[in-house]
Design an enzyme around this catalytic site. Structure first.
Site, PDB file in Angstrom:
ATOM      1  N   GLU A   1     -25.156  70.826  48.288  1.00 19.51           N
ATOM      2  CA  GLU A   1     -24.339  70.653  48.235  1.00 19.51           C
ATOM      3  C   GLU A   1     -24.007  70.411  46.730  1.00 19.51           C
ATOM      4  OE1 GLU A   1     -21.985  68.094  51.375  1.00 19.51           O
ATOM      5  OE2 GLU A   1     -22.356  66.892  49.273  1.00 19.51           O
TER       6      GLU A   1
ATOM      7  N   GLN B   1     -26.009  65.539  59.305  1.00 22.35           N
ATOM      8  CA  GLN B   1     -25.677  65.394  58.360  1.00 22.35           C
ATOM      9  C   GLN B   1     -27.665  64.425  57.514  1.00 22.35           C
ATOM     10  OE1 GLN B   1     -24.839  62.840  56.397  1.00 22.35           O
ATOM     11  NE2 GLN B   1     -22.930  62.451  57.823  1.00 22.35           N
TER      12      GLN B   1
HETATM   13  P1  FAD Z   1     -15.573  66.131  65.372  1.00 16.49           P
HETATM   14  O1  FAD Z   1     -17.126  66.319  65.963  1.00 16.49           O
HETATM   15  O2  FAD Z   1     -14.454  66.451  65.441  1.00 16.49           O
HETATM   16  O3  FAD Z   1     -16.256  64.622  66.235  1.00 16.49           O
HETATM   17  C1  FAD Z   1     -15.488  63.583  65.138  1.00 16.49           C
HETATM   18  C2  FAD Z   1     -15.563  62.568  66.404  1.00 16.49           C
HETATM   19  O4  FAD Z   1     -15.249  62.561  67.260  1.00 16.49           O
HETATM   20  C3  FAD Z   1     -17.700  62.165  66.737  1.00 16.49           C
HETATM   21  O5  FAD Z   1     -17.731  60.658  66.850  1.00 16.49           O
HETATM   22  C4  FAD Z   1     -16.958  63.024  68.260  1.00 16.49           C
HETATM   23  O6  FAD Z   1     -18.537  62.994  68.609  1.00 16.49           O
HETATM   24  C5  FAD Z   1     -16.263  63.070  68.487  1.00 16.49           C
HETATM   25  N1  FAD Z   1     -15.303  64.095  69.786  1.00 16.49           N
HETATM   26  C6  FAD Z   1     -14.725  65.447  68.877  1.00 16.49           C
HETATM   27  N2  FAD Z   1     -14.718  66.056  69.661  1.00 16.49           N
HETATM   28  C7  FAD Z   1     -14.280  64.891  70.774  1.00 16.49           C
HETATM   29  C8  FAD Z   1     -13.886  65.468  72.565  1.00 16.49           C
HETATM   30  N3  FAD Z   1     -13.684  66.971  72.356  1.00 16.49           N
HETATM   31  N4  FAD Z   1     -13.739  64.254  73.135  1.00 16.49           N
HETATM   32  C9  FAD Z   1     -13.864  63.346  73.009  1.00 16.49           C
HETATM   33  N5  FAD Z   1     -14.832  63.321  71.257  1.00 16.49           N
HETATM   34  C10 FAD Z   1     -14.909  64.471  70.943  1.00 16.49           C
HETATM   35  N6  FAD Z   1     -16.092  64.255  55.232  1.00 16.49           N
HETATM   36  C11 FAD Z   1     -15.707  64.389  53.758  1.00 16.49           C
HETATM   37  O7  FAD Z   1     -14.172  63.262  54.147  1.00 16.49           O
HETATM   38  N7  FAD Z   1     -15.672  65.412  53.378  1.00 16.49           N
HETATM   39  C12 FAD Z   1     -16.522  66.112  53.340  1.00 16.49           C
HETATM   40  O8  FAD Z   1     -16.159  67.173  52.222  1.00 16.49           O
HETATM   41  C13 FAD Z   1     -17.323  66.268  53.654  1.00 16.49           C
HETATM   42  N8  FAD Z   1     -18.225  66.990  53.994  1.00 16.49           N
HETATM   43  C14 FAD Z   1     -19.652  66.595  54.954  1.00 16.49           C
HETATM   44  C15 FAD Z   1     -20.534  67.587  55.213  1.00 16.49           C
HETATM   45  C16 FAD Z   1     -21.560  67.247  55.897  1.00 16.49           C
HETATM   46  C17 FAD Z   1     -23.054  68.426  55.984  1.00 16.49           C
HETATM   47  C18 FAD Z   1     -21.560  66.028  57.808  1.00 16.49           C
HETATM   48  C19 FAD Z   1     -22.733  66.677  57.508  1.00 16.49           C
HETATM   49  C20 FAD Z   1     -20.031  65.732  56.975  1.00 16.49           C
HETATM   50  C21 FAD Z   1     -19.690  65.311  55.993  1.00 16.49           C
HETATM   51  N9  FAD Z   1     -17.666  64.611  55.882  1.00 16.49           N
HETATM   52  C22 FAD Z   1     -17.138  64.759  54.795  1.00 16.49           C
HETATM   53  C23 FAD Z   1     -17.915  63.556  56.724  1.00 16.49           C
HETATM   54  C24 FAD Z   1     -17.268  64.368  58.100  1.00 16.49           C
HETATM   55  O9  FAD Z   1     -16.361  64.336  57.910  1.00 16.49           O
HETATM   56  C25 FAD Z   1     -17.592  63.164  58.834  1.00 16.49           C
HETATM   57  O10 FAD Z   1     -18.576  62.682  59.144  1.00 16.49           O
HETATM   58  C26 FAD Z   1     -16.532  62.826  60.431  1.00 16.49           C
HETATM   59  O11 FAD Z   1     -17.088  61.473  61.160  1.00 16.49           O
HETATM   60  C27 FAD Z   1     -17.267  63.842  61.807  1.00 16.49           C
HETATM   61  O12 FAD Z   1     -16.528  64.676  61.646  1.00 16.49           O
HETATM   62  P2  FAD Z   1     -17.427  65.944  62.214  1.00 16.49           P
HETATM   63  O13 FAD Z   1     -16.556  67.246  61.643  1.00 16.49           O
HETATM   64  O14 FAD Z   1     -17.829  65.937  63.405  1.00 16.49           O
HETATM   65  O15 FAD Z   1     -15.973  65.801  63.486  1.00 16.49           O
END
Ligand code: FAD
Length: 307
Positions: free
Chosen positions: A12, A191
């Site tokens: 990354e 993560q």
């Molecule tokens: P989601 O899967 O949408 O989950 C977010 C929250 O919503 C969680 O609490 C989940 O339990 C809840 N949720 C999801 N679906 C539902 C549903 N249907 N009903 C109820 N609750 C639900 N951030 C940046 O800004 N830029 C980046 O480039 C970036 N890169 C990353 C790369 C990696 C490998 C990782 C692990 C994280 C990265 N992040 C980045 C951080 C990430 O955006 C945050 O951790 C964010 O809080 C979660 O994103 P997610 O895609 O898992 O969201």
């Protein structure tokens, strides 16, 4: 080890914060390229703050290197229409791989609020990406052929011990991972974590719940304790105090060697437990990442000669 068994290696990077850091980043890109990674992912700043620099870096990688870039995308403070435009720009630049994320609130502790005309979850972003691609293919038979040769691949995030930043448990995040898989995600990247059971238990629980896509462990080289503390503040993933104690030495060379050795041990443990490969968080530095791969026996011989 046969070519089929060789674990995937990926990195990354984040886009340069200012034009002055761009040449140094490019040197890092070149060094990482020599390790023949399967892909390199490029982060996307909160609220799309790095939209242009992310696209510029990804497009340059496509033009000037042998690397396969993955562009991160988030839903923060962005309408559905704006996301369509951004995705169109990436696709027009030749990008075929995305990491679809919900994103964190622009300010820590601000709470997550979807844009009134935006998306609420990463799963919705995966769905939108698939819709955009399907529409482009329906509009143009040429595009449909290209999409067959270079299919769109979509990665998503997974969280070994729950997403502390979003306040969710591992079980809630596995449910979200199932939603992302159902929406069309191809694989997940985790993560940061600091012990193999965190990853292996996530995979076991996700498989039991019906997640079948590969889950690639995201690993940070533990050579810089100050960085680990900053990452803990950002992600909510605590750094084991005994790791920080082991790195607590004034001698930079000893600290680097200790961090490399311990990270390589973590890499070996997750691979022994069945991980398909490793994704290294480089923080735009190639030295520690390449040393970890070397210590874990994952560097091609040609790269070792360049070290
Ligand atoms: P989601 O899967 O949408 O989950 C977010 C929250 O919503 C969680 O609490 C989940 O339990 C809840 N949720 C999801 N679906 C539902 C549903 N249907 N009903 C109820 N609750 C639900 N951030 C940046 O800004 N830029 C980046 O480039 C970036 N890169 C990353 C790369 C990696 C490998 C990782 C692990 C994280 C990265 N992040 C980045 C951080 C990430 O955006 C945050 O951790 C964010 O809080 C979660 O994103 P997610 O895609 O898992 O969201």
């Amino acid at each position: 080890m046969t070519a089929v068994d060789r674990p995937t290696v990926s990195f990354e990077l984040f886009p340069p914060r200012d034009p002055h850091s761009a040449p140094r980043l490019w040197e890092t890109v070149r060094r990482l390229e020599a390790a023949e990674p399967d892909f390199v992912s490029v982060t996307y700043g909160a609220s799309g703050s790095t939209r242009r620099t992310t696209r510029t870096l990804v497009a340059r990688m496509l033009r000037e290197t042998s690397l396969t870039p993955i562009a991160h995308l988030t839903c923060v403070a962005t309408s559905r229409e704006e996301i369509r435009v951004v995705v169109g720009e990436f696709l027009d630049a030749g990008v075929r791989s995305f990491l679809a994320l919900r994103g964190d609130p622009p300010a820590p502790g601000a709470g997550w609020h979807a844009h009134p005309e935006g998306l609420r979850t990463a799963a919705e972003l995966v769905t939108l990406l698939r819709q955009i691609e399907a529409r482009r293919c329906a509009q143009s038979p040429s595009q449909a052929v290209r999409a067959t040769v270079h299919p769109l691949s979509i990665a998503v995030a997974a969280f070994p011990r729950g997403n502390h930043g979003a306040g969710s448990t591992r079980e809630e995040d596995i449910q979200a991972l199932l939603d992302k898989q159902a929406a069309g995600a191809n694989f997940a990247i985790t993560q940061v974590f600091y012990d193999a059971p965190s990853y292996l238990e996530l995979v076991a629980a996700a498989r039991a719940a019906g997640v079948s896509i590969p889950i690639v462990p995201g690993i940070i080289p533990t050579t810089d304790p100050a960085r680990l503390v900053r990452v803990a503040e950002l992600t909510g993933v605590p750094v084991p105090s005994e790791l920080l104690a082991a790195l607590d030495t004034a001698d930079a060379a000893t600290r680097h060697a200790t961090g490399v050795r311990r990270t390589a041990q973590l890499v070996e443990a997750v691979l022994a437990g069945g991980a398909p490969g490793v994704h290294l968080y480089t923080f735009n530095r190639h030295e520690a990442a390449l040393d970890v791969l070397d210590a874990a026996g994952l560097l091609p011989t040609t790269t070792k000669e360049l070290l």
